[in-house]
Write a protein that holds these residues in place. Structure first.
Motif, PDB file in Angstrom:
ATOM      1  N   PHE A  90      25.409  95.622  11.466  1.00 56.17           N
ATOM      2  CA  PHE A  90      25.382  96.480  10.282  1.00 56.17           C
ATOM      3  C   PHE A  90      24.512  95.821   9.229  1.00 56.17           C
ATOM      4  N   ALA A  91      23.625  96.590   8.600  1.00 64.18           N
ATOM      5  CA  ALA A  91      22.790  96.047   7.522  1.00 64.18           C
ATOM      6  C   ALA A  91      22.608  97.092   6.436  1.00 64.18           C
ATOM      7  N   THR A  92      22.508  96.624   5.210  1.00 63.05           N
ATOM      8  CA  THR A  92      22.283  97.517   4.076  1.00 63.05           C
ATOM      9  C   THR A  92      21.433  96.824   3.037  1.00 63.05           C
ATOM     10  N   GLN A  93      20.654  97.592   2.297  1.00 59.61           N
ATOM     11  CA  GLN A  93      20.025  97.039   1.104  1.00 59.61           C
ATOM     12  C   GLN A  93      21.135  96.819   0.085  1.00 59.61           C
ATOM     13  N   SER A  94      20.985  95.832  -0.807  1.00 59.54           N
ATOM     14  CA  SER A  94      22.068  95.518  -1.739  1.00 59.54           C
ATOM     15  C   SER A  94      21.571  95.229  -3.154  1.00 59.54           C
ATOM     16  N   GLN A  95      20.493  95.913  -3.557  1.00 53.11           N
ATOM     17  CA  GLN A  95      20.002  95.867  -4.937  1.00 53.11           C
ATOM     18  C   GLN A  95      19.466  94.472  -5.305  1.00 53.11           C
ATOM     19  N   SER A  96      19.181  94.289  -6.572  1.00 49.96           N
ATOM     20  CA  SER A  96      18.649  93.016  -7.054  1.00 49.96           C
ATOM     21  C   SER A  96      19.773  92.149  -7.604  1.00 49.96           C
ATOM     22  N   PRO A  97      20.041  90.996  -7.009  1.00 47.06           N
ATOM     23  CA  PRO A  97      21.079  90.124  -7.560  1.00 47.06           C
ATOM     24  C   PRO A  97      20.695  89.538  -8.912  1.00 47.06           C
ATOM     25  N   PHE A  98      19.402  89.623  -9.259  1.00 45.63           N
ATOM     26  CA  PHE A  98      18.924  89.090 -10.537  1.00 45.63           C
ATOM     27  C   PHE A  98      19.034  90.120 -11.656  1.00 45.63           C
ATOM     28  N   VAL A  99      18.546  91.336 -11.408  1.00 43.70           N
ATOM     29  CA  VAL A  99      18.539  92.379 -12.436  1.00 43.70           C
ATOM     30  C   VAL A  99      19.804  93.237 -12.384  1.00 43.70           C
ATOM     31  N   GLN A 100      20.386  93.378 -11.187  1.00 38.65           N
ATOM     32  CA  GLN A 100      21.556  94.242 -11.008  1.00 38.65           C
ATOM     33  C   GLN A 100      22.717  93.451 -10.380  1.00 38.65           C
ATOM     34  N   PRO A 101      23.129  92.348 -10.991  1.00 37.02           N
ATOM     35  CA  PRO A 101      24.147  91.492 -10.363  1.00 37.02           C
ATOM     36  C   PRO A 101      25.484  92.185 -10.151  1.00 37.02           C
ATOM     37  N   ASP A 102      25.853  93.108 -11.039  1.00 43.43           N
ATOM     38  CA  ASP A 102      27.146  93.779 -10.883  1.00 43.43           C
ATOM     39  C   ASP A 102      27.167  94.638  -9.625  1.00 43.43           C
ATOM     40  N   TYR A 103      26.072  95.371  -9.373  1.00 42.26           N
ATOM     41  CA  TYR A 103      25.984  96.184  -8.157  1.00 42.26           C
ATOM     42  C   TYR A 103      25.996  95.285  -6.916  1.00 42.26           C
TER      43      TYR A 103
END
Length: 272
Positions: free
Chosen positions: A179-192
């Motif tokens: 299973f794989a997913t994109q997971s947003q930007s940990p730098f700009v979108q850390p909460d997501y």
């Protein structure tokens, strides 16, 4: 001269627009397609850049080939989201027997077929099935297994947040080996990023990998992957050679390096 601007907090990316190809609201979201001077065609959903022709391979190849080469012999693949066809295109480079794409917004698929064309014929491939359905409902009601599930979701919105839920990830964990997913930007979108990591890690073991996509928020992008197998670089190199896949960005060395995390990302994951 028109400009497109995407804001993330107090900073923004500004891109000069040559032509507006499409600009309308579907049932689910605001859809725009631009022709730009520097990046070619650019798909924007709800004001967020989804892809540009110039760097979409940076994203799609890493989202797809890392899980596909992690699996020793992927034959059945499920893609949730990805209505532009880029992930489907990359999946079909492998010797799969079946690729099912489940996209909520059929307007994205039709626009991409008519005006974007990054699928390179993937939508018409006989191995591909495109379903316009809700991804979580599809997965919850599925009576079969897949070798690989890839989630190519949009930025979080009221219609996409359900495919960031624990319920969705738990359903996926029961029907796929990888299973794989994109997971947003940990730098700009850390909460997501933290929310996605927490929800996935509550139901399955997960690893983070990262990559650079120039037109995504400040460039850094992340992905999450679950697999019972952790192939070595030698394994990945052999699979890459055996499958004879041509890529623009991905290669086995980049694959391996993407799992080397900076200390600040390690701390986010460790503290969860």
């Amino acid at each position: 001269m028109e400009w497109f601007e995407e804001y993330y907090g107090d900073v923004a990316l500004k891109i000069k627009i040559k032509k507006i190809i499409a600009d309308f609201h579907s049932k689910y979201q605001h859809i725009q397609l631009f022709d730009t001077f520097e990046f070619g065609k650019m798909l924007v959903l709800d004001g967020k850049i989804q892809l540009t022709e110039r760097d979409e391979a940076f994203y799609h190849e890493m989202l797809v080939h890392v899980p596909m080469f992690t699996h020793r012999n992927p034959e059945k693949v499920l893609i949730i989201g990805g209505g532009d066809g880029g992930s489907l295109r990359e999946v079909l480079k492998h010797d799969v027997s079946e690729a099912v794409l489940v996209e909520l917004d059929g307007e994205v698929v039709e626009l991409s077929k008519k005006h974007l064309g990054i699928d390179n014929g993937a939508f018409e491939d006989p191995r591909a099935t495109v379903l316009i359905e809700d991804g979580i409902e599809f997965v919850k009601n599925l009576g079969e297994r897949f070798d690989v599930i890839i989630v190519d979701g949009t930025d979080p919105n009221p219609y996409s947040e359900h495919i960031m839920s624990r319920e969705f990830y738990e359903a996926c964990s029961k029907i796929a080996d990888v299973f794989a997913t994109q997971s947003q930007s940990p730098f700009v979108q850390p909460d997501y990023f933290k929310k996605m990591f927490d929800n996935i890690s509550s139901v399955m073991d997960v690893r983070v990998y990262i990559n650079f996509v120039p037109t995504y928020p400040l460039g850094l992008w992340s992905y999450l992957i679950h697999s019972d197998e952790s192939p070595s670089l030698d394994d990945i190199e052999k699979r890459f050679a055996d499958r004879g896949i041509r890529t623009e960005h991905y290669n086995p060395e980049v694959h391996a390096a993407s799992f080397a995390l900076p200390e600040w990302v390690k701390r986010i994951v460790k503290d969860r």
